[in-house]
Each structure stands twice: as structure tokens, then as C-alpha cells.
Design an enzyme around this catalytic site. Sequence first.
Site, PDB file in Angstrom:
ATOM      1  N   HIS A 107      45.127  31.728  35.374  1.00  0.00           N
ATOM      2  CA  HIS A 107      43.897  32.154  36.045  1.00  0.00           C
ATOM      3  C   HIS A 107      44.199  33.093  37.202  1.00  0.00           C
ATOM      4  O   HIS A 107      43.535  34.112  37.387  1.00  0.00           O
ATOM      5  CB  HIS A 107      43.105  30.931  36.524  1.00  0.00           C
ATOM      6  CG  HIS A 107      41.714  31.264  36.944  1.00  0.00           C
ATOM      7  ND1 HIS A 107      41.326  31.299  38.248  1.00  0.00           N
ATOM      8  CD2 HIS A 107      40.631  31.630  36.215  1.00  0.00           C
ATOM      9  CE1 HIS A 107      40.043  31.644  38.299  1.00  0.00           C
ATOM     10  NE2 HIS A 107      39.602  31.852  37.091  1.00  0.00           N
ATOM     11  N   HIS A 128      36.904  38.563  36.028  1.00  0.00           N
ATOM     12  CA  HIS A 128      35.635  38.181  36.663  1.00  0.00           C
ATOM     13  C   HIS A 128      34.808  39.442  36.870  1.00  0.00           C
ATOM     14  O   HIS A 128      35.281  40.537  36.618  1.00  0.00           O
ATOM     15  CB  HIS A 128      35.890  37.492  37.999  1.00  0.00           C
ATOM     16  CG  HIS A 128      36.728  36.269  37.832  1.00  0.00           C
ATOM     17  ND1 HIS A 128      38.087  36.313  37.909  1.00  0.00           N
ATOM     18  CD2 HIS A 128      36.394  35.005  37.491  1.00  0.00           C
ATOM     19  CE1 HIS A 128      38.576  35.098  37.664  1.00  0.00           C
ATOM     20  NE2 HIS A 128      37.570  34.289  37.389  1.00  0.00           N
ATOM     21  N   HIS A 137      37.109  33.262  29.681  1.00  0.00           N
ATOM     22  CA  HIS A 137      37.170  31.856  30.095  1.00  0.00           C
ATOM     23  C   HIS A 137      36.947  30.920  28.908  1.00  0.00           C
ATOM     24  O   HIS A 137      37.487  29.824  28.872  1.00  0.00           O
ATOM     25  CB  HIS A 137      36.175  31.574  31.227  1.00  0.00           C
ATOM     26  CG  HIS A 137      36.601  32.143  32.551  1.00  0.00           C
ATOM     27  ND1 HIS A 137      36.458  33.467  32.878  1.00  0.00           N
ATOM     28  CD2 HIS A 137      37.201  31.561  33.632  1.00  0.00           C
ATOM     29  CE1 HIS A 137      36.945  33.673  34.100  1.00  0.00           C
ATOM     30  NE2 HIS A 137      37.404  32.541  34.581  1.00  0.00           N
ATOM     31  N   HIS A 260      27.904  29.808  39.011  1.00  0.00           N
ATOM     32  CA  HIS A 260      29.183  29.111  38.860  1.00  0.00           C
ATOM     33  C   HIS A 260      30.023  29.187  40.137  1.00  0.00           C
ATOM     34  O   HIS A 260      30.741  28.258  40.482  1.00  0.00           O
ATOM     35  CB  HIS A 260      29.902  29.669  37.619  1.00  0.00           C
ATOM     36  CG  HIS A 260      31.298  30.163  37.843  1.00  0.00           C
ATOM     37  ND1 HIS A 260      31.571  31.386  38.416  1.00  0.00           N
ATOM     38  CD2 HIS A 260      32.512  29.604  37.577  1.00  0.00           C
ATOM     39  CE1 HIS A 260      32.874  31.549  38.488  1.00  0.00           C
ATOM     40  NE2 HIS A 260      33.480  30.487  37.989  1.00  0.00           N
ATOM     41  N   HIS A 264      32.426  26.354  42.730  1.00  0.00           N
ATOM     42  CA  HIS A 264      33.788  26.601  43.234  1.00  0.00           C
ATOM     43  C   HIS A 264      33.836  26.388  44.746  1.00  0.00           C
ATOM     44  O   HIS A 264      34.717  25.716  45.275  1.00  0.00           O
ATOM     45  CB  HIS A 264      34.209  28.041  42.936  1.00  0.00           C
ATOM     46  CG  HIS A 264      34.827  28.224  41.585  1.00  0.00           C
ATOM     47  ND1 HIS A 264      36.144  27.961  41.343  1.00  0.00           N
ATOM     48  CD2 HIS A 264      34.317  28.660  40.407  1.00  0.00           C
ATOM     49  CE1 HIS A 264      36.424  28.221  40.066  1.00  0.00           C
ATOM     50  NE2 HIS A 264      35.324  28.648  39.475  1.00  0.00           N
ATOM     51  N   PHE A 280      40.096  31.932  43.768  1.00  0.00           N
ATOM     52  CA  PHE A 280      40.469  32.104  42.364  1.00  0.00           C
ATOM     53  C   PHE A 280      41.968  31.913  42.115  1.00  0.00           C
ATOM     54  O   PHE A 280      42.377  31.473  41.054  1.00  0.00           O
ATOM     55  CB  PHE A 280      40.046  33.478  41.852  1.00  0.00           C
ATOM     56  CG  PHE A 280      38.581  33.573  41.524  1.00  0.00           C
ATOM     57  CD1 PHE A 280      37.871  32.463  41.067  1.00  0.00           C
ATOM     58  CD2 PHE A 280      37.902  34.779  41.644  1.00  0.00           C
ATOM     59  CE1 PHE A 280      36.519  32.554  40.747  1.00  0.00           C
ATOM     60  CE2 PHE A 280      36.556  34.873  41.327  1.00  0.00           C
ATOM     61  CZ  PHE A 280      35.859  33.761  40.878  1.00  0.00           C
ATOM     62  N   HIS A 293      34.056  24.805  34.041  1.00  0.00           N
ATOM     63  CA  HIS A 293      33.924  25.941  33.117  1.00  0.00           C
ATOM     64  C   HIS A 293      33.434  25.526  31.741  1.00  0.00           C
ATOM     65  O   HIS A 293      32.860  26.329  31.013  1.00  0.00           O
ATOM     66  CB  HIS A 293      35.230  26.736  33.048  1.00  0.00           C
ATOM     67  CG  HIS A 293      35.250  27.803  34.085  1.00  0.00           C
ATOM     68  ND1 HIS A 293      34.702  29.045  33.883  1.00  0.00           N
ATOM     69  CD2 HIS A 293      35.656  27.767  35.374  1.00  0.00           C
ATOM     70  CE1 HIS A 293      34.796  29.748  35.003  1.00  0.00           C
ATOM     71  NE2 HIS A 293      35.371  28.997  35.921  1.00  0.00           N
TER      72      HIS A 293
HETATM   73 CU1  C2O Z   1      37.779  32.422  36.631  1.00  0.00          CU
HETATM   74 CU2  C2O Z   1      35.376  29.827  37.749  1.00  0.00          CU
HETATM   75  O1  C2O Z   1      36.509  31.324  37.519  1.00  0.00           O
END
Ligand code: C2O
Length: 550
Positions: A107, A128, A137, A260, A264, A280, A293
Site C-alpha cells: 500500500h 488513490h 484496492h 472512506h 482512516h 497511507f 476496504h
Molecule cells: Cu489505499 Cu483506504 O486507502
Amino acid sequence: MLLGGLGGLYGVTAGPKVLAAPIMPPDLSKCHDAKAPALHDHCCPPYDPSETISEYGFPATPLRVRRPAHLVKDDQEYLDKYKEAVRRMKNLPAEHPWNYYQQANIHCQYCNDAYYQQNTDDVPVQVHFSWIFLPWHRYYLHFYERILGKLIDDDTFTIPFWNWDTKEGMTFPAIFQDASSPLYDPKRDQRHVKDGAILDLKYAYTDNPASDSEIIRENLCFIQKTFKYSLSLAELFMGDPVRAGEKEIQEANGQLEVIHNAAHMWVGEPDGYKEDMGDFSTAARDSVFYCHHSNVDRMWDIYRNLRGNQVEFEDKDWLDSTFLFHDENEQLVKVKASQMLSPIYTHPCKCKRNVIGDCLNPTKLRYTFEQVPLPWLGKINCQKTAETKSKATTELSLTRVGEFGTTPQALDASNPLRVIVARPKKNRKKKEKQEKVEVIQIKDIKVTTNETARFDVYVAVPYGDLAGPDYGEFVGSFVRLAHGKKGSDGTQEQGAKKKGKLKLGITALLEDIDAEDADKLVVTLVLRTGSVTVGGVSIKLLQTDTPAVI
Ligand code: C2O
């Protein structure tokens, strides 16, 4: 003048096409020091020059059914397997591509500039802020899930989903909160993960003073609006195009990615580098990342279902976007966005629009989601009440609101930016609305530090050229996570390089608030955290890709 004209032109299309080519996997022999201060080191994987890349043989295993995290809590047999699989992953040699931290580093590699696109020496592969966010993802989780399954020799194993779109699932999933479990991660905001606190999808590092039931309602409304306002144009939900070699485009993430991001931020530590989830570079070190995710992926599945399973972007540059992963046979494999979609063309069940039936999309990837209620799809009152509206008019505290003009403006947390924006056309007929969706477009968004930034957008109908005190309807948000970068001297570099853009559909919103006959709208940008300048606010009509269906 000329520049203004060009800006307008590019605003209508997805941006200037530089090379018109799909994103391709990087040259793995050239991994750069990923610049992220939260990492003590780089996140490059060990490189084996003798390793060859194969085509991925899509699995012929049983259909795996992912379940909600709050419902697997009492399934001891499943939990034991899940923990055992993660424990084994953590115990693999550090250099093994399946090692827990190697998997997490993937990631980081694809969002912190470890790889540049082929044939460029400065355009990073970034997964992203664009239309490859969801496919990349999806594959990342797919392989992760299969590797975990392989480690415990169970080809039905699934990652659970954090069912944050339902009241029962809106707290941090308890299965990740047992300190003796391999699913635990101490680097979290303890205030949020411990108490059964309600996740706030508009979180901006300050706690929402509203009651739990009000936060739940706001979350459900945010999800409902996101689907409803973006249903007729996939880029509003999924993000704008990105093509190989493009350097100067203004990235635009879709509203699903925006939603989303809040989870995070809410899970990660509130201070410092916001580890693990809030940055990230470290997010995937927390097992809840994959669970989160999994729900993001499910939201995409539902979106697709609501649109009658039609392909989101009939564009080779999306369909042929290609990624590399290690599969559950330790093979380095190449996969394309289109490959995961192909069976849908021939899916036998005829999903009726507007109905979530028995036909979520099992794909070639051989997994699906357990069906659970979708409270946000039902009737919830998400508009301001008539009472609030009339109060605004009688208060007589109307203020003059100007146009945006041409000078970029810094957002100010204590003084929201309010501008009056002309609509291209009013009183549009149903057919016109099916052909074109009305979109608020905010361009040249510059996040001026590496801190997390968020602003929320509201729309109201003006009284002539005057605006009432009420900001009106919430439409959507811009969120950029902390994206720390270390400069070559080890200090933190200031300022993100790229400008971004935000596009929010408002056709359905204007119907909901009965504002189709307004010539102009008052758009209010409320800075919630971080430091942001914006270069313009306009309203455009964009070609839809499917008629509005919700
Ligand atoms: Cu690559 Cu929730 O992010």
C-alpha cells in the site's frame, strides 16, 4: 482571458489527455525511497530479478462470502481461523512477499511514490485520487484474502467487512480490539476504538458534539446522498480518469473515496503522523484496513448493482489499467481492471434498477458479500426541514454574497467561503436531466501543508443576490489525508505538489429541495481541518453515463 477559457474547456472533459494510455505496472527493479515520515525506513519490497510475471489464472474455487465484522464476532471458529491466518502471516520471514508487513508495504509503495510509471522518471504510480482507486484496492484485498486462506488451507476464507453503513456496524469492530490477538494494533485513536463511539463519516479530528443517533442519521444521509447524487455518472462516485504519463492533471477522487477517508482518520492516532490508519504509508499495517476496504469494495458492488451492472467507464484506459501482485501461489501476476468485470456482461440474473435483489455481483474473483439491510437506501429525511428554511427567510439577516472571481482564495476555518454561482440552465426537463447531470465543480484545490485537509460543501438558494444565514444542504466533501513526505535532507517537505478538483452532482439535490427554478445558487465551503486554497467554483452540466435511477 485565454487561460480562463481553457480552464472552462478542461472543466467539461476529464482533463487534457497527455498520452491517452492505461496505467501500467511499474518496473519493479526501480523502487525509490518512499517519502513518508511515519516510516522509519523505506517500504520497497525485496527485489528478485529472476522473478517472472505471469498472467493471473482466475480461481475456480468456491464462492467466498464476506460477512459483516460485527456479526462474525460470535463465530469462534471463524475468528480462530482469521487470527491464525494473520498470525502465520506475521510469522513468515521478513522478506517473504506474503509477510504481514510486506503486504502492508504494498500500500505504501503505491501511494507514497516508491514507483514511477514506466517511461517516466517523475510520475509516480498512485492508486488513490482517481478511477483506479476501486479496482486496485479490490485486487489488493482479493490476493490478501486468498493468501490468508492459503496459510490456513481454507479456500472459503474471507476478510470480514466493516459494515459502517448500518447502525449496528458504525462502531469500531470489536474483533480487532482484543490486545492479545494478532488482529490488534496499538496505534489507533483509543477514544474511538474502545468505547463503542460512533464513527463520524464527516470526521475532521474534532469530535462531533451531536448525539449518537444524530451522527448515525448524518452518516446514513451522507451515504444516501453519495449514491443518489453520483448515480448517473460513475466518475462522481469513483474518481476521475488518470492515464499513463499524465503529470499535470487535477486529481479528483470520487465521493466513495472521500467517505472512506473519514474512517482512516477516525481510527488512526490523533497526533503525530496519525499512524497507522490515518496515513497511507502505514494504513495497511492495521488489520482493520482490509476490513474497512472490504466495505468500500462492497459499496462499489452495490453502486454497480443499482446501475444495472453496467460498466462504469467504457474507456480502454480504465479497462486496461494493469496491476501487479503476488498471488496465493507465490507467483507475481498481472491483472487488469477489466478482468474482474467480464462475467458481469453475461450475468444471468436480471437486476432491476433500484432494487437490491438476490443479485449482487459474484465476479470472476469468486467472492461476494453476505446481504444485509441497507438502511441508507430507504426513506430517511436528509433534507433540511421546511421549518429551518422559513426561519432563514424571516430572520432578515441576509448578506450579500459575491461571485468567486478569478483569484484563488484560501479557506478560513472561522469564516466559510460563500459564493454565488450561476447555473448553466434552470427548469431542466426530465429528459435533459437524464442526459446531463448538474455538477458543482471546485477547481485548483491546493492543500498547502502535508496535514490532513477537509472541507464540506453546502448549497442554498439565494434571495436575489443575498444569502440567508443558513448554509443549506450538505452536498459532499473534499478530504485529503495527511500525506507526509520527507525532503532529501530528512525534514518534512511542505506542501502537496498537485492540485486537485472536486465534483459533486446536484441534479437530485435540487429536486429534493425544490430549487430547479433558481438561476443561481449559494455555494458554501466550510474548512474543517488543514490548510486549503481553491481556484474557482462553478456549476457545469456533464454528460451522464446512465440515466438517473435512484
Ligand atoms: Cu489505499 Cu483506504 O486507502
